[in-house]
Enzyme design. Structure first.
Site, PDB file in Angstrom:
ATOM      1  N   PRO A 168     -22.737  17.325  40.573  1.00 46.50           N
ATOM      2  CG  PRO A 168     -22.481  16.638  38.371  1.00 46.50           C
ATOM      3  CD  PRO A 168     -23.331  17.485  39.254  1.00 46.50           C
ATOM      4  CD  GLU A 169     -20.093  19.904  44.899  1.00 44.55           C
ATOM      5  OE1 GLU A 169     -19.120  20.615  44.568  1.00 44.55           O
ATOM      6  OE2 GLU A 169     -21.180  20.374  45.265  1.00 44.55           O
ATOM      7  CG  HIS A 229     -32.984  13.773  30.377  1.00 43.42           C
ATOM      8  ND1 HIS A 229     -33.703  14.935  30.190  1.00 43.42           N
ATOM      9  CD2 HIS A 229     -33.773  12.952  31.104  1.00 43.42           C
ATOM     10  CE1 HIS A 229     -34.875  14.825  30.802  1.00 43.42           C
ATOM     11  NE2 HIS A 229     -34.945  13.634  31.353  1.00 43.42           N
ATOM     12  NE  ARG A 242     -32.118  20.993  38.045  1.00 41.81           N
ATOM     13  CZ  ARG A 242     -31.963  21.541  39.244  1.00 41.81           C
ATOM     14  NH1 ARG A 242     -31.376  20.849  40.203  1.00 41.81           N
ATOM     15  NH2 ARG A 242     -32.351  22.769  39.472  1.00 41.81           N
TER      16      ARG A 242
END
Ligand SMILES: [Zn+2]
Length: 269
Positions: free
Chosen positions: A2-3, A90, A108
């Site tokens: 994600p930017e 997750h 992650r």
């Protein structure tokens, strides 16, 4: 990963629902994120969310006597889902707010959920962040002044979040193309005029990505889908060997500071 545009779209997606509502409960299924979720986070039920702001890629939920700091890391997403929606493998953390859950999914686990009672701008993760690219503080004069002392390339300068925060690799390459600046140009050599072009290009590139993401805002409410990547027209990024969309010359790839840069050798000199 994600930017800044994805984080800003997330902010715009969740803020209208959260602001003014009270956090009723916190569920932490997996505290081992990038840093362990602190005990203070368990004490936030009862707090009303006053605002949802963004600094760089950090989301800041103002809870009155402190701020919840959220970061999406490499693979995180935040969604508002209906209360009672079963958690997936997750889905590490939920905040119960009204009849919804603000749910953090992060396969992650490089994301972060932290709490600070001090002003968030003083937090160790935030105080060194550079100027916000979409703010009025970033203009040609500011970029010109910031770049004077830097013998590094302009591409690496743009990637340094201590100078300008959150531009990221894709948007740096795209902005330099739009501004017709070669990525290896030494930052300190940029004229004021080229700084003006580059500032316009950075803002244009980020805004286009945010606007493209705006069409997926509905995904942030009432669904727990995967985050979508924003489809905007890519000029050079990841297009090595393909013809420049402006002049037809093959796009080149170089490595700068261990990151790939893409540029048109004819349009960017
Ligand atoms: Zn070209």
């Amino acid at each position: 990963m994600p930017e800044l545009p994805e984080v800003e779209v997330t902010r715009r997606g969740i803020a209208p629902y959260l602001v003014g509502r009270v956090i009723a409960a916190v569920t932490v299924r997996e505290p081992r994120l990038r840093w362990r979720v602190p005990k203070a986070v368990h004490a936030i039920p009862g707090h009303q969310v006053r605002s949802v702001k963004r600094r760089g890629k950090y989301l800041l939920l103002d809870c009155g006597d402190g701020h919840l700091i959220l970061h999406l890391g490499m693979s995180g997403s935040l969604r508002l889902v209906a209360a009672g929606t079963p958690a997936g493998k997750h889905d590490h953390l939920d905040l119960a707010v009204g009849d919804r859950l603000l749910r953090l999914r992060d396969p992650r686990r490089f994301g972060a959920v932290l709490w600070t009672a001090a002003p968030p701008e003083a937090h160790r993760l935030i105080r060194h962040l550079g100027v916000e690219p979409l703010s009025r503080s970033l203009d040609a004069n500011r970029l010109h002044a910031l770049t004077r002392a830097h013998r590094t390339s302009i591409k690496q300068f743009l990637m340094d979040g201590r100078r300008i925060v959150g531009v990221g690799n894709i948007y740096a390459s795209e902005s330099l193309f739009l501004a017709a600046i070669h990525p290896r140009t030494r930052a300190s050599r940029l004229s004021r005029q080229r700084c003006a072009r580059l500032v316009r290009a950075i803002k244009q590139t980020l805004r286009a990505a945010i606007n493209a993401g705006g069409s997926s805002l509905r995904d942030y409410v009432g669904s727990d889908g995967e985050p979508g990547y924003f489809q905007t027209r890519i000029w050079v990024y990841d297009r090595a060997g393909q013809p420049c969309r402006r002049c037809g010359a093959p796009i080149r790839r170089i490595v700068q500071g261990q990151r790939a840069s893409y540029y048109c050798p004819r349009c960017q000199r």
